[in-house]
Design an enzyme around this catalytic site. Structure first.
Site, PDB file in Angstrom:
ATOM      1  N   ARG A   7       0.838  -1.193   0.000  1.00 59.00           N
ATOM      2  CA  ARG A   7       0.000   0.000   0.000  1.00 59.00           C
ATOM      3  C   ARG A   7       0.867   1.234   0.000  1.00 59.00           C
ATOM      4  NH1 ARG A   7      -5.455  -0.299   3.299  1.00 59.00           N
ATOM      5  NH2 ARG A   7      -5.868   1.255   1.730  1.00 59.00           N
ATOM      6  N   GLN A 217     -11.104   7.975  -2.274  1.00 54.45           N
ATOM      7  CA  GLN A 217     -11.709   7.515  -1.022  1.00 54.45           C
ATOM      8  C   GLN A 217     -10.722   6.803  -0.095  1.00 54.45           C
ATOM      9  OE1 GLN A 217     -14.737   4.467  -1.515  1.00 54.45           O
ATOM     10  NE2 GLN A 217     -13.982   3.935  -3.525  1.00 54.45           N
ATOM     11  N   ASP A 218      -9.445   6.748  -0.469  1.00 51.16           N
ATOM     12  CA  ASP A 218      -8.450   6.117   0.398  1.00 51.16           C
ATOM     13  C   ASP A 218      -7.221   7.017   0.573  1.00 51.16           C
ATOM     14  OD1 ASP A 218      -7.764   3.976   2.062  1.00 51.16           O
ATOM     15  OD2 ASP A 218      -6.603   2.978   0.516  1.00 51.16           O
ATOM     16  N   LEU A 219      -7.444   8.330   0.587  1.00 53.01           N
ATOM     17  CA  LEU A 219      -6.328   9.267   0.679  1.00 53.01           C
ATOM     18  C   LEU A 219      -5.979   9.501   2.156  1.00 53.01           C
ATOM     19  CD1 LEU A 219      -6.021  12.587  -1.368  1.00 53.01           C
ATOM     20  CD2 LEU A 219      -4.647  12.006   0.615  1.00 53.01           C
ATOM     21  N   HIS A 220      -5.434   8.469   2.797  1.00 57.43           N
ATOM     22  CA  HIS A 220      -4.987   8.616   4.174  1.00 57.43           C
ATOM     23  C   HIS A 220      -3.501   8.980   4.190  1.00 57.43           C
ATOM     24  CE1 HIS A 220      -2.992   4.703   3.943  1.00 57.43           C
ATOM     25  NE2 HIS A 220      -4.113   4.188   3.463  1.00 57.43           N
TER      26      HIS A 220
END
Length: 315
Positions: A7, A217-220
């Site tokens: 990831r 939607q996964d911009l952490h």
């Protein structure tokens, strides 16, 4: 071959590698990717990886292909070099729906705030992307320094977009449809009031959005890496088309920048204020998506439940 994904394409030590009898590299699967061994689709994906990797190496004439990056979740990501010496990452995706348009999103951004897409083979679910050096994740910074970087980065990613990206309203409808069944199947892991609130917010927000832009939607803070071309670049997008208020949700809920009521609410306040966003809508989307993502298969993620509850119960 057993394989691993990443990831964080471009960060982390790689596992030990060895040559098998067929001359191909073989690796142990890190813990984060072990879930693929528990499903027929996952086992089939693992079995196909050796041939897919060899085909991509030949197709793009890759050299210096190293063992995969150690931080694994849903893809095989390996360092490689192009024939001209360009440092890259070869990424072979697990065939989930969320990442179908990852390559298209990277092409749409064209390197502005995100890693560059160097090549894409949709049939093989294979991407060749820019490598981030030094590849340090955003969450290594202090909270407010990380938020400073996010405030500078996010407006550059909010570019107009349409098909083939899934509309946020359509995605939200899917969350709302699945959430009650997921809640019952996993033995009601959170209170009914939280489920009802999330469903109500999704129903209210989805049809009444602002300008539609490309959102992730996964911009952490683990998916934003330090680079030499730009200070920070986004990796691993899961793109949708929706309003800007949704784009900050992963940073609001993400435990990478601190997991406490105060930290979550501080991120909500700063990102909403400094990016000129409607705070109530950001909060609503954060409750809805965070609770929707609190169950994956038969696994429950208590941290997401806590974050959604803190946002719902803020005073």
């Amino acid at each position: 071959m057993t394989a691993t994904g990443s990831r964080r394409a471009g960060v982390g030590a790689a596992p030990d590698a060895a040559l098998g009898q067929d001359g191909r590299m073989r690796w142990e699967i890190p813990d984060g990717l072990r879930w693929t061994e528990r499903t027929p689709l996952g086992r089939a994906w693992l079995a196909e990886l050796p041939d897919r990797l060899a085909e991509c190496e030949a197709q793009w004439e890759l050299t210096a292909v190293g063992p995969p990056f150690a931080y694994a979740f849903a893809s095989l990501a390996l360092p490689a070099e192009l024939p001209d010496g360009t440092r890259a990452v070869l990424k072979l995706q697990y065939p989930d729906d969320d990442s179908v348009h990852e390559g298209t999103a990277l092409a749409h951004w064209a390197g502005r705030g995100a890693i560059r897409l160097l090549a894409h083979d949709a049939d093989r679910r294979a991407l060749l992307v820019e490598r981030c050096d030094p590849g340090v994740p955003l969450h290594t910074l202090a909270l407010d320094e990380a938020l400073d970087a996010a405030v500078g980065l996010l407006p550059r990613l909010a570019v107009p977009a349409g098909p083939p990206f899934t509309p946020l309203a359509e995605e939200a409808a899917g969350w709302a449809e699945r959430m009650p069944a997921n809640w019952r199947r996993t033995n009601r892991p959170y209170e009914r009031r939280l489920l009802d609130a999330a469903l109500g917010l999704l129903a209210e927000l989805a049809p009444d959005q602002g300008e539609q832009v490309l959102v992730n939607q996964d911009l952490h803070a683990g998916n934003v890496l330090a680079a030499d071309r730009e200070p920070w670049l986004v990796i691993d997008p899961k793109p949708l088309v929706g309003e800007r208020e949704f784009a900050v949700v992963p940073l609001v809920r993400g435990a990478e920048l601190g997991h406490s009521p105060a930290a979550v609410r501080h991120r909500l306040d700063r990102l909403s204020t400094e990016l000129g966003l409607d705070r109530a809508r950001v909060r609503g989307w954060a409750i809805g998506q965070t609770l929707a993502w609190s169950v994956g298969g038969d696994e429950v993620f208590p941290g997401n439940i806590e974050a959604a509850r803190w946002l719902l119960d803020e005073t």
